[in-house]
Design a protein around this motif. Structure first.
Motif, PDB file in Angstrom:
ATOM      1  N   LYS A 176       0.814  -1.544  -0.043  1.00 30.69           N
ATOM      2  CA  LYS A 176      -0.053  -0.291   0.257  1.00 30.69           C
ATOM      3  C   LYS A 176       0.993   1.691   0.142  1.00 30.69           C
ATOM      4  N   TYR A 177       2.144   1.299   0.293  1.00 28.95           N
ATOM      5  CA  TYR A 177       3.033   2.529   0.706  1.00 28.95           C
ATOM      6  C   TYR A 177       2.986   3.563  -1.334  1.00 28.95           C
ATOM      7  N   LYS A 178       2.660   4.486  -0.753  1.00 31.24           N
ATOM      8  CA  LYS A 178       2.822   5.317  -1.794  1.00 31.24           C
ATOM      9  C   LYS A 178       3.738   6.136  -2.711  1.00 31.24           C
ATOM     10  N   GLY A 179       4.706   5.744  -1.069  1.00 37.40           N
ATOM     11  CA  GLY A 179       6.480   6.553  -1.484  1.00 37.40           C
ATOM     12  C   GLY A 179       7.064   5.158  -2.428  1.00 37.40           C
ATOM     13  N   LYS A 180       8.740   5.483  -2.019  1.00 37.27           N
ATOM     14  CA  LYS A 180       9.309   4.605  -3.072  1.00 37.27           C
ATOM     15  C   LYS A 180       9.951   4.033  -1.777  1.00 37.27           C
ATOM     16  N   LEU A 181       9.737   2.110  -2.790  1.00 36.15           N
ATOM     17  CA  LEU A 181      10.119   1.258  -1.662  1.00 36.15           C
ATOM     18  C   LEU A 181      11.683   0.570  -2.251  1.00 36.15           C
ATOM     19  N   LEU A 182      12.399  -0.162  -1.398  1.00 35.58           N
ATOM     20  CA  LEU A 182      13.746  -0.314  -1.760  1.00 35.58           C
ATOM     21  C   LEU A 182      14.518  -1.479  -0.979  1.00 35.58           C
ATOM     22  N   HIS A 183      14.597  -2.420  -1.252  1.00 38.51           N
ATOM     23  CA  HIS A 183      15.459  -3.537  -0.706  1.00 38.51           C
ATOM     24  C   HIS A 183      16.893  -3.317  -0.628  1.00 38.51           C
ATOM     25  N   THR A 184      18.077  -3.026   0.336  1.00 35.49           N
ATOM     26  CA  THR A 184      19.322  -3.052  -0.050  1.00 35.49           C
ATOM     27  C   THR A 184      20.423  -4.051  -0.897  1.00 35.49           C
ATOM     28  N   ALA A 185      18.991  -5.343  -1.078  1.00 37.25           N
ATOM     29  CA  ALA A 185      19.298  -6.217  -2.044  1.00 37.25           C
ATOM     30  C   ALA A 185      19.343  -5.974  -3.678  1.00 37.25           C
ATOM     31  N   ASP A 188      17.949   0.633  -6.636  1.00 31.97           N
ATOM     32  CA  ASP A 188      17.626   1.230  -7.695  1.00 31.97           C
ATOM     33  C   ASP A 188      18.486   2.260  -7.738  1.00 31.97           C
ATOM     34  N   ASP A 189      19.210   2.481  -8.355  1.00 30.17           N
ATOM     35  CA  ASP A 189      20.149   3.586  -8.242  1.00 30.17           C
ATOM     36  C   ASP A 189      19.959   4.894  -9.101  1.00 30.17           C
ATOM     37  N   THR A 190      18.385   4.477  -9.881  1.00 26.19           N
ATOM     38  CA  THR A 190      17.667   5.671  -9.985  1.00 26.19           C
ATOM     39  C   THR A 190      17.226   6.343  -9.371  1.00 26.19           C
ATOM     40  N   VAL A 191      16.552   6.319  -7.878  1.00 20.96           N
ATOM     41  CA  VAL A 191      16.203   7.161  -6.525  1.00 20.96           C
ATOM     42  C   VAL A 191      16.863   7.692  -5.877  1.00 20.96           C
ATOM     43  N   SER A 192      17.028   9.181  -5.900  1.00 23.51           N
ATOM     44  CA  SER A 192      17.684  10.292  -5.370  1.00 23.51           C
ATOM     45  C   SER A 192      16.502   9.951  -3.225  1.00 23.51           C
TER      46      SER A 192
END
Length: 582
Positions: A176-185, A188-192
């Motif tokens: 449900k999260y609307k922001g940018k979701l990342l996993h360390t493994a 995504d290098d495009t996310v600042s």
């Protein structure tokens, strides 16, 4: 027809000399460090074989190609995160970043021409025992074309690793999260992250590396921590960058780098006592780390929440350079406890508060169940995924009872958290090649660990583990739960493991032959007398120069017993050796 080609036909082995090497076809799953080492050693030591390494990624090097998150580095000193025989002269510092480590393994592959064995972007999806031909029918998906590839091997080796099958945390509402979701493994290098309010879930090795790496570029970090952990850099090794003088000496002065590497390895191998409950090294290390953590945190509330009651080493020790100091910075908020759910804006904690963030980073680890990532079907129809769905039980971290001609790198109960792991991987590779050599030269059709051998090993392991700090009720990827059996670690030190694997205990293996087991004796000739370039009297000498025949004698020879004044635990500050203050 050559002796080798004759030996390829079991019925014609009587026409070949003793130990003629028949052709053996090997498939390896994964071209990370272990898969590359296997390819290198097969190429160096064997003839009359074929090898295909299926790798799901676009590049080799496994976890070191995949992990690109800020601060990603190895928590073992760089010069000892190499193969024993393949030093790297120009590591930038004591703890190298993931890109340097990727370059090391990628360069290793190129240097020795290992790419000819590797098919990248091929994901293995199944392996089924073939009753007619023996060996495994292997299916892989070509990720570039989407087509299925069908292959067959005499021997299947799983080198897919344990810490590279990443997973999202099991927290309700993550989708449900609307922001940018990342996993360390799966970075995504495009996310600042510049100027963003970042949420960070987890305080394992990855989370400990991420926080200090991003703190100065973001506006704020809210880090969610659900349990304490022991964190402290080893004194003298904190982020040391090698000087031009050190790099020059490593590259130009014979023996300098080797002795430096040996000293670090001696220090690492001299610290197994830390993991034994009640042992003086453990008592002293706890006292030292307790002082270090209190000094670095300097906050009573955080000390109470973050310093564990359980023993040092129950979870993997991580050199958290600047991590503890970062927790008390003005732009860092520590939320201790469970996350009940993820909302559209951020995380709802068990303190009843919602914490909105722009970017949510999950440093939440991997699937460490040890189950194969593809169906592996034995001759009896059983799938190893099902057999190991509860507690994975291996033979010395190498094989599984009932699954013939199948071997595993860093399988259950390998020394992957209690010593220099690459040394253990080398020992595993050598063991595998000794088994492959027997298969190739002695008319063997199948080999698999005996169930009673696995049972005895598991019983020994479980009894031994009660004496260790890993038995404490901490939550760790070493085991399925705080009170579950320890499935990830070897019951002993790395040196202990290396010695355990020096020679295969053939009585622990169920071995079947093609017809008469002595057919490998062949036509009565040795291969020596069929080689006109060999010395047909090689055993005639003017003195006894035989190597040791006893286990103890072999150990003393290879360990250069008698050459050291006396080992002890040491740590290293740059180029110097200093006694550990533990």
């Amino acid at each position: 027809m050559s002796a080798q080609s004759i030996a390829d036909h079991p019925r014609r082995r009587m026409d070949a000399p003793i130990n003629a090497e028949r052709h053996v076809n090997i498939i390896c799953v994964g071209a990370g460090a272990s898969g590359l080492l296997l390819a290198y050693k097969l190429q160096k030591h064997f003839q009359n074989f074929s090898l295909t390494v299926y790798e799901k990624n676009t590049e080799v090097s496994g976890t070191w190609w995949e992990n690109k998150y800020p601060g990603c580095a190895c928590d073992v000193p760089s010069h000892n995160y190499t193969w024993s025989f393949e030093p790297k002269l120009d590591w930038s510092g004591v703890y190298a970043g993931s890109q340097e480590i990727f370059a090391y393994f990628n360069d290793f592959s190129r240097k020795y021409g290992l790419g000819k064995y590797i098919k990248t972007e091929h994901l293995v999806s199944g392996a089924h025992w073939n009753h007619q031909k023996g060996g495994y029918d292997v299916t892989a998906k070509d990720l570039k074309t989407g087509k299925e590839v069908h292959d067959h091997c005499d021997i299947l080796i799983n080198a897919s690793g344990i810490l590279n099958n990443w997973r999202w945390p099991a927290i309700p509402g993550l989708d449900k999260y609307k922001g940018k979701l990342l996993h360390t493994a799966n970075w995504d290098d495009t996310v600042s992250l510049d100027g963003k309010h970042v949420g960070l879930i987890g305080n394992g090795s990855s989370g400990i590396q991420v926080l200090p790496a991003i703190r100065e570029k973001v506006s704020h970090v809210t880090t969610f921590i659900r349990e304490p952990t022991w964190v402290s850099p080893v004194q003298g090794l904190e982020g040391h960058v090698y000087s031009p003088e050190e790099l020059h000496d490593f590259a130009t002065k014979p023996g300098t780098l080797t002795e430096y590497r040996k000293n670090i390895e001696r220090g690492l191998n001299g610290q197994f006592g830390i993991f034994l409950k009640g042992a003086q090294p453990n008592v002293d290390t706890r006292k030292y780390m307790l002082e270090q953590m209190k000094e670095k945190i300097n906050n009573k509330y955080l000390e109470e929440k973050l310093i564990p009651d359980w023993s040092v080493g129950c979870r993997r020790l991580t050199p958290g350079i600047n991590y503890l100091e970062s927790l008390t910075k003005p732009n860092v908020t520590v939320v201790y406890g469970e996350i009940n759910e993820v909302t559209e804006k951020g995380c709802l904690s068990d303190d009843g508060q919602e914490y909105p963030v722009d970017v949510l980073i999950c440093a939440t680890g991997f699937d460490t169940t040890f189950k194969p990532r593809f169906p592996l079907i034995a001759p009896n129809g059983k799938n190893l995924q099902d057999v190991w769905s509860g507690e994975p039980q291996s033979y010395l971290g190498l094989g599984a009872a009932g699954f013939p001609n199948y071997m595993i790198f860093v399988g259950p109960n390998s020394p992957i958290g209690n010593g220099p792991v690459l040394s253990a991987i080398e020992a595993q590779a050598d063991y595998m090649l000794k088994m492959i050599d027997r298969f190739q030269s002695q008319n063997i059709t199948t080999f698999a660990p005996r169930q009673e051998a696995v049972d005895d090993f598991i019983n020994f392991k479980n009894e031994f583990m009660t004496k260790t700090v890993w038995f404490d009720p901490c939550r760790s990827w070493y085991k399925a739960g705080p009170d579950a059996p320890i499935t990830a670690l070897w019951p002993g030190s790395t040196l202990h493991y290396i010695e355990a694997l020096m020679e295969p205990r053939i009585d622990d293996w169920e071995i079947k032959y093609a017809g008469n087991r002595f057919t490998y004796l062949g036509n009565g000739y040795s291969q020596t007398e069929l080689d006109p370039t060999a010395d047909w009297g090689y055993y005639i000498r003017d003195h006894d120069d035989d190597g040791p025949l006893s286990t103890g004698g072999k150990r003393k020879l290879i360990s250069k017993s008698g050459t050291m004044a006396g080992n002890s635990g040491v740590v290293f500050s740059g180029y110097k050796e200093e006694k550990a203050q533990l």
